[in-house]
Design a protein around this motif. Structure first.
Motif, PDB file in Angstrom:
ATOM      1  N   UNK A  79      54.354  -5.298  66.336  1.00 10.82           N
ATOM      2  CA  UNK A  79      53.439  -3.396  66.510  1.00 10.82           C
ATOM      3  C   UNK A  79      53.757  -3.451  67.569  1.00 10.82           C
ATOM      4  N   UNK A  80      53.515  -4.501  68.589  1.00 16.45           N
ATOM      5  CA  UNK A  80      52.989  -3.727  70.249  1.00 16.45           C
ATOM      6  C   UNK A  80      54.027  -3.432  70.909  1.00 16.45           C
ATOM      7  N   UNK A  81      54.244  -2.171  71.263  1.00 16.87           N
ATOM      8  CA  UNK A  81      55.624  -1.706  71.633  1.00 16.87           C
ATOM      9  C   UNK A  81      55.432  -1.526  73.150  1.00 16.87           C
ATOM     10  N   UNK A  82      54.271  -2.435  74.185  1.00 17.02           N
ATOM     11  CA  UNK A  82      54.935  -3.185  75.570  1.00 17.02           C
ATOM     12  C   UNK A  82      55.009  -4.346  75.553  1.00 17.02           C
ATOM     13  N   UNK A  83      56.096  -5.127  75.973  1.00 20.51           N
ATOM     14  CA  UNK A  83      56.203  -6.766  76.283  1.00 20.51           C
ATOM     15  C   UNK A  83      54.695  -6.869  77.445  1.00 20.51           C
ATOM     16  N   UNK A  84      53.871  -6.559  78.519  1.00 22.84           N
ATOM     17  CA  UNK A  84      52.968  -6.293  78.293  1.00 22.84           C
ATOM     18  C   UNK A  84      51.664  -6.967  78.272  1.00 22.84           C
ATOM     19  N   UNK A  85      51.998  -5.895  77.214  1.00 23.02           N
ATOM     20  CA  UNK A  85      50.861  -5.592  76.619  1.00 23.02           C
ATOM     21  C   UNK A  85      50.531  -7.205  74.941  1.00 23.02           C
ATOM     22  N   UNK A  86      51.516  -7.328  74.968  1.00 26.25           N
ATOM     23  CA  UNK A  86      51.824  -8.653  73.748  1.00 26.25           C
ATOM     24  C   UNK A  86      51.627  -9.785  75.052  1.00 26.25           C
ATOM     25  N   UNK A  87      51.922  -9.714  76.105  1.00 27.53           N
ATOM     26  CA  UNK A  87      51.751 -11.059  76.301  1.00 27.53           C
ATOM     27  C   UNK A  87      50.163 -11.158  76.899  1.00 27.53           C
ATOM     28  N   UNK A  88      49.573  -9.761  77.107  1.00 23.69           N
ATOM     29  CA  UNK A  88      47.976  -9.623  77.229  1.00 23.69           C
ATOM     30  C   UNK A  88      47.350 -10.372  75.613  1.00 23.69           C
ATOM     31  N   UNK A  89      47.688  -9.397  74.746  1.00 27.30           N
ATOM     32  CA  UNK A  89      47.071 -10.207  73.672  1.00 27.30           C
ATOM     33  C   UNK A  89      47.349 -11.127  73.059  1.00 27.30           C
ATOM     34  N   UNK A  90      48.748 -11.884  73.450  1.00 23.79           N
ATOM     35  CA  UNK A  90      49.045 -12.962  73.330  1.00 23.79           C
ATOM     36  C   UNK A  90      47.851 -14.632  73.741  1.00 23.79           C
ATOM     37  N   UNK A  91      47.512 -13.723  75.132  1.00 20.28           N
ATOM     38  CA  UNK A  91      46.842 -15.100  76.168  1.00 20.28           C
ATOM     39  C   UNK A  91      45.120 -14.838  75.058  1.00 20.28           C
ATOM     40  N   UNK A  92      45.024 -13.714  75.071  1.00 14.16           N
ATOM     41  CA  UNK A  92      43.400 -13.056  74.096  1.00 14.16           C
ATOM     42  C   UNK A  92      43.086 -14.109  73.546  1.00 14.16           C
ATOM     43  N   UNK A  93      44.149 -13.913  72.176  1.00 16.42           N
ATOM     44  CA  UNK A  93      44.235 -14.812  71.675  1.00 16.42           C
ATOM     45  C   UNK A  93      44.670 -16.039  71.307  1.00 16.42           C
ATOM     46  N   UNK A  94      45.188 -16.764  72.500  1.00 19.75           N
ATOM     47  CA  UNK A  94      44.660 -18.209  72.657  1.00 19.75           C
ATOM     48  C   UNK A  94      43.421 -18.449  73.109  1.00 19.75           C
ATOM     49  N   UNK A  95      42.886 -18.398  74.101  1.00 15.18           N
ATOM     50  CA  UNK A  95      41.712 -18.199  74.912  1.00 15.18           C
ATOM     51  C   UNK A  95      40.765 -17.665  73.862  1.00 15.18           C
ATOM     52  N   UNK A  96      40.666 -17.531  73.047  1.00 18.59           N
ATOM     53  CA  UNK A  96      39.398 -17.065  71.661  1.00 18.59           C
ATOM     54  C   UNK A  96      39.918 -17.472  70.986  1.00 18.59           C
ATOM     55  N   UNK A  97      40.320 -18.320  70.738  1.00 14.42           N
ATOM     56  CA  UNK A  97      40.919 -19.214  69.009  1.00 14.42           C
ATOM     57  C   UNK A  97      40.298 -20.117  69.213  1.00 14.42           C
ATOM     58  N   UNK A  98      39.467 -21.050  70.027  1.00 20.04           N
ATOM     59  CA  UNK A  98      38.518 -22.022  70.019  1.00 20.04           C
ATOM     60  C   UNK A  98      37.029 -21.522  69.446  1.00 20.04           C
ATOM     61  N   UNK A  99      36.976 -20.306  70.275  1.00 24.26           N
ATOM     62  CA  UNK A  99      35.358 -19.701  69.120  1.00 24.26           C
ATOM     63  C   UNK A  99      35.782 -19.590  67.329  1.00 24.26           C
ATOM     64  N   UNK A 100      36.505 -18.920  67.418  1.00 22.59           N
ATOM     65  CA  UNK A 100      37.116 -18.634  65.750  1.00 22.59           C
ATOM     66  C   UNK A 100      37.236 -19.411  65.452  1.00 22.59           C
ATOM     67  N   UNK A 101      37.769 -20.656  65.992  1.00 24.16           N
ATOM     68  CA  UNK A 101      37.693 -21.913  64.822  1.00 24.16           C
ATOM     69  C   UNK A 101      36.573 -22.391  64.794  1.00 24.16           C
ATOM     70  N   UNK A 102      35.762 -22.412  65.892  1.00 23.78           N
ATOM     71  CA  UNK A 102      34.233 -22.965  65.587  1.00 23.78           C
ATOM     72  C   UNK A 102      33.229 -22.213  64.888  1.00 23.78           C
ATOM     73  N   UNK A 103      33.547 -21.141  64.693  1.00 22.34           N
ATOM     74  CA  UNK A 103      32.597 -20.148  63.735  1.00 22.34           C
ATOM     75  C   UNK A 103      32.952 -20.405  62.612  1.00 22.34           C
ATOM     76  N   UNK A 104      34.391 -20.905  61.943  1.00 28.88           N
ATOM     77  CA  UNK A 104      34.972 -20.380  61.215  1.00 28.88           C
ATOM     78  C   UNK A 104      34.791 -21.575  60.350  1.00 28.88           C
TER      79      UNK A 104
END
Length: 110
Positions: A79-104
């Motif tokens: 759904x993201x039109x820009x490759x740069x934005x998709x890469x940034x969102x992927x990195x944000x997802x990977x960096x925040x994943x431990x926090x979400x797992x800990x909360x869940x």
């Protein structure tokens, strides 16, 4: 002769008692140092955290996390039109994943 053997045996027994007492004092000092070190160095906190994301989770919980991550990556890259934005969102997802797992799946609060 009998008195000499008795004296030697008593001397051996006394030496053995002294050796046991010395070892008991050393063991007590070692245990005191260990206890002090554990209080001072936050040993329990370090021991609980080993830095791995999936330790202490059931297979179902790991599967839920994997499905969530794969779905999020699919949505991001489709759904993201820009490759740069998709890469940034992927990195944000990977960096925040431990926090979400800990909360869940936090077991400390239950």
């Amino acid at each position: 002769m009998s008195k000499e053997r008795k004296l030697r045996r008593e001397a051996r027994e006394q030496a053995a008692r002294q050796a046991q007492e010395t070892e008991a004092r050393r063991a007590a000092r070692r245990q005191t140092r260990r206890d002090l070190w554990r209080r001072v160095s936050f040993y329990e906190l370090r021991r609980r955290s080993n830095g791995k994301l999936s330790v202490g989770q059931t297979r179902a919980q790991r599967a839920i996390v994997a499905v969530f991550v794969l779905t999020a990556l699919f949505v991001i890259w489709q759904l993201v039109p820009s490759v740069e934005l998709a890469v940034v969102l992927t990195l944000v997802l990977l960096l925040t994943l431990p926090v979400f797992v800990l909360i869940a799946f936090d077991r400390r609060s239950s």
